[in-house]
Design a protein around this motif. Sequence first.
Motif, short mmCIF file in Angstrom:
data_model
loop_
_atom_site.label_atom_id
_atom_site.label_comp_id
_atom_site.label_asym_id
_atom_site.label_seq_id
_atom_site.Cartn_x
_atom_site.Cartn_y
_atom_site.Cartn_z
N THR A 13 -10.98 -21.30 -61.46
CA THR A 13 -10.24 -22.16 -62.45
C THR A 13 -10.20 -21.51 -63.92
OG1 THR A 13 -12.43 -22.63 -63.15
CG2 THR A 13 -11.75 -23.73 -61.28
N GLN A 16 -6.35 -17.91 -63.11
CA GLN A 16 -5.59 -18.82 -61.98
C GLN A 16 -5.51 -17.59 -60.97
OE1 GLN A 16 -5.43 -22.06 -62.49
NE2 GLN A 16 -6.39 -21.38 -64.42
N ARG A 61 -10.91 -26.98 -55.65
CA ARG A 61 -11.10 -27.93 -56.96
C ARG A 61 -11.88 -29.07 -56.42
NH1 ARG A 61 -8.42 -26.14 -61.22
NH2 ARG A 61 -6.64 -24.78 -60.73
#
Length: 202
Positions: A13, A16, A61
């Motif tokens: 995160t 990328q 995520r």
Amino acid sequence: MLDPYELTVHTLTLRQLGSAEQLAEINALPIGDVEDALEKAVADGAVMAARGNYMITPAGRAVLDGVYPRAFADLRSDPAITEAMDSFETGVNKQVLALTTDWQTVEVDGTRVSNDHADADYDNKIIAKLGRVHEKTQKVLRPLAHRDPLVDRFLDRIGAALIRAEGGESDYVSGVRVDSVHTVWFQMHEHILRLTGRERPE
């Protein structure tokens, strides 16, 4: 705090797209631990692999969204951390953003134009100011660094970029292809936002 698997996914995160070596440079894990975590994360669907690089997936995520509140509950309830983050956002972060703009552009006849970096004195003044902000940031983020050693690692990497910029390697101020002050600052900011459960200011 995060275990090696969670930390490896978390690192994606901050960067990328990255190789195992690049992720290990950020999170300070042994390269073998990062490779093992990536292999498991790919199998779990939390990470995608492509030609030796990796990127986080929506599933990854979602995993982190469930991990952060548990892993950082104590940190998020600490008034000293809240105060440090408030000082960071309203002070040094704004200063770095402004100095980055000053580095990338100059004012000519009242209009901002791209900096061609022909004026060494101008550039050196910006680098010196970034150095002073870096010193101030070390003090501002001390409560966070006491709780998470990666904060100090980010600050050390910013310091290393400044040394290279001071030595004439101008890409190390805001270049995107190297670990520049701006690149590492962005990673550090994203890291501490995720630790503390805050949103990036608009």
